[in-house]
Design an enzyme around this catalytic site. Structure first.
Site, PDB file in Angstrom:
ATOM      1  CE1 TYR A 144      14.386  -1.829   2.255  1.00  0.00           C
ATOM      2  CE2 TYR A 144      12.056  -1.309   2.129  1.00  0.00           C
ATOM      3  CZ  TYR A 144      13.232  -1.658   1.514  1.00  0.00           C
ATOM      4  OH  TYR A 144      13.282  -1.841   0.144  1.00  0.00           O
ATOM      5  CG  ASP A 239      11.339   5.878   5.610  1.00  0.00           C
ATOM      6  OD1 ASP A 239      10.256   6.120   5.050  1.00  0.00           O
ATOM      7  OD2 ASP A 239      12.164   5.040   5.188  1.00  0.00           O
ATOM      8  CE  LYS A 267       5.779   1.080   1.315  1.00  0.00           C
ATOM      9  NZ  LYS A 267       6.084  -0.066   0.499  1.00  0.00           N
TER      10      LYS A 267
HETATM   11  C1  LIG Z   1       9.860   2.625   5.436  1.00  0.00           C
HETATM   12  C2  LIG Z   1      10.236   2.487   3.978  1.00  0.00           C
HETATM   13  N1  LIG Z   1      11.143   3.307   3.464  1.00  0.00           N
HETATM   14  C3  LIG Z   1      11.510   3.247   2.170  1.00  0.00           C
HETATM   15  C4  LIG Z   1      10.946   2.323   1.324  1.00  0.00           C
HETATM   16  C5  LIG Z   1      11.385   2.250  -0.107  1.00  0.00           C
HETATM   17  O1  LIG Z   1      10.367   2.667  -0.957  1.00  0.00           O
HETATM   18  P1  LIG Z   1      10.382   2.210  -2.494  1.00  0.00           P
HETATM   19  O2  LIG Z   1      10.110   0.745  -2.526  1.00  0.00           O
HETATM   20  O3  LIG Z   1       9.318   3.052  -3.123  1.00  0.00           O
HETATM   21  O4  LIG Z   1      11.750   2.557  -3.008  1.00  0.00           O
HETATM   22  C6  LIG Z   1       9.982   1.443   1.814  1.00  0.00           C
HETATM   23  C7  LIG Z   1       9.362   0.439   0.932  1.00  0.00           C
HETATM   24  O5  LIG Z   1       8.675  -0.465   1.356  1.00  0.00           O
HETATM   25  C8  LIG Z   1       9.629   1.517   3.178  1.00  0.00           C
HETATM   26  O6  LIG Z   1       8.736   0.649   3.717  1.00  0.00           O
END
Ligand SMILES: Cc1ncc(COP(=O)(O)O)c(C=O)c1O
Length: 432
Positions: A144, A239, A267
């Site tokens: 994700y 990420d 976060k």
């Molecule tokens: C690993 C990862 N990447 C990207 C995102 C996307 O972040 P945002 O919700 O701030 O767009 C998340 C959100 O939970 C995430 O867990």
């Protein structure tokens, strides 16, 4: 603690849930479907409008790592607000937070702010493309990275195609994006190696969650990924939106001892406010600097709220708390007690389930087979997971569908209440 519902307050809550259905698609913000409205959060607990209190392992989907309404974060935000809340121009708090982050993350020479994690990963992939002057990105099945067209490829594929074929996990994605994303199985170094070797000439970059959702990397997987990408000069993006400042102060790259070329953060660094960032080597980040690269390598990047001072002071206050001696030891100890208690509750109830993850971030999979990649997660029993999560909620514990986020603010009382709820929820699964 059994939830204590105030009937009149519950009526108001139900009314608000109905009003939400009038103005919000699916009656929600899209994030998590709950039949309650959160009214407030303090430390490791939240309270709904009916007056029910929950030990909170949702933690706002992860940002509230030091707990809700932490007094230091509140004070920093309250001090900033009368001074102005956004400028579009550089501000001291944003620069100081960038210094803190670059000092913490091994891969970070420089940083560019955005407002969400989705933007951060979008730009990280774009930098890789600008740098390599190639288009394709390799990502992992089930990984994700937010909501961009690229990130949504094979997040939850409808059909399990042969690797590296990608599949859009949303309507509305242009068909040609399929050709720009290559998909690989997490933790399968042999397949990854052969895909990268085969497509090296077309690959701009590789993006990975170093700890994919809840799946820890097998020993040697991240090291191997680092080695193969470096061999071909392909930028490796971690990420770290979930793992940054959570697995350790220096993120998963410090925790696992593998340094990528870039990483994305979100976060925790915004302290509960909208702030995210892409960070990386001087060379890669220079693509954001028109004076440092050829015009055809320049990547314009603007965001109205980028480096927002309220978010930056909240993030700085959060990182300051995390730098205090014992902070990570405490979170890890809390998480370990919960993981052990969960495993024991399942065992006592005779339920086949395994606790997967690390102390700050884990969950149970109702499955016998090792959870090593996305396809293994599909074979876990989600009906049991729902029974388990619903029973926890009925007994004063709130979590997301698929994660326990542990915080520095969770207390012994929170742990005791949760362990009791584990035992009730495990029995509910056994009796279902
Ligand atoms: C690993 C990862 N990447 C990207 C995102 C996307 O972040 P945002 O919700 O701030 O767009 C998340 C959100 O939970 C995430 O867990």
């Amino acid at each position: 603690m059994a939830p204590t519902v105030d009937a009149k307050a519950r009526e108001t809550e139900i009314d608000l849930l109905e009003r939400a259905r009038e103005v919000l698609p699916a009656g929600s913000f899209g994030n998590i479907a709950l039949d309650l409205i959160i009214k407030e959060g303090h430390a490791g607990r939240v309270r709904d409008m009916s007056g029910n209190e929950y030990v909170d392992f949702l933690l706002g989907s992860g940002p509230m790592f030091i707990g809700h309404a932490h007094p230091d974060v509140t004070a920093a935000v309250q001090a900033q607000i009368p001074l102005g809340t956004t400028f579009f121009a550089s501000n001291e708090a944003g620069i100081a937070l960038a210094e803190d982050i670059c000092a913490a993350m091994a891969c970070a020479d420089k940083l560019r702010y955005v407002s969400t994690g989705s933007e951060a990963t979008l730009y990280a992939m774009r930098i890789a493309r600008a740098h390599r002057k190639r288009d394709k990105i390799l990502k992992f099945e089930g990984g994700y990275h937010g909501m961009s067209d690229y990130s949504l490829m094979s997040l939850a594929p409808k059909t399990l195609a042969n690797y590296p074929q990608s599949d859009p996990s949303s309507a509305g994605i242009p068909a040609r994006v399929r050709d720009e994303m290559l998909i690989a199985p997490f933790n399968d170094l042999d397949t990854v190696r052969s895909l990268i070797s085969e497509y090296a000439e077309d690959l701009a970059g590789v993006i990975a969650e170093p700890f994919q959702r809840l799946i820890p990397p097998k020993p040697g997987f991240l090291e191997g990924l680092r080695e193969i990408t470096a061999e071909h000069g392909i930028p490796l993006i971690f990420d770290e939106i979930v793992t940054g400042f959570r697995f350790s102060y220096g993120g998963a790259q410090e925790f696992y001892g593998v340094t990528p070329d870039m990483c994305t953060l979100g976060k925790i660094i915004g302290g509960g406010f909208p702030l995210a960032a892409v960070v990386g080597s001087e060379e890669l980040m220079s693509h954001f600097d028109a004076a440092a690269v050829d015009p055809d390598g320049f990547l314009p990047q603007i965001g109205t709220l980028s480096g927002n001072p309220v978010a930056a002071v909240a993030g700085r206050a959060t990182l300051e708390v995390l730098r205090r001696p014992g902070a990570y030891e405490r979170v890890n100890e809390t998480g370990q007690r919960l993981m052990d208690g969960l495993a024991k509750a399942l065992g006592d109830a005779g339920v086949a389930g395994q606790v997967v993850g690390v102390p700050p971030l884990f969950d149970v999979f109702f499955s016998d087979e090792p959870i090593v990649d996305y396809r293994a997660t599909l074979r876990a029993d989600t009906a049991k997971a729902k029974i388990f999560n619903d029973a926890l909620r009925a007994n004063g514990v709130l979590k997301g569908d698929s994660k326990f986020y542990v915080s520095l603010a969770h207390t012994d009382d929170d742990i005791a209440l949760t362990l009791n709820a584990f035992s009730i929820a495990a029995k509910a699964v056994a009796n279902a």
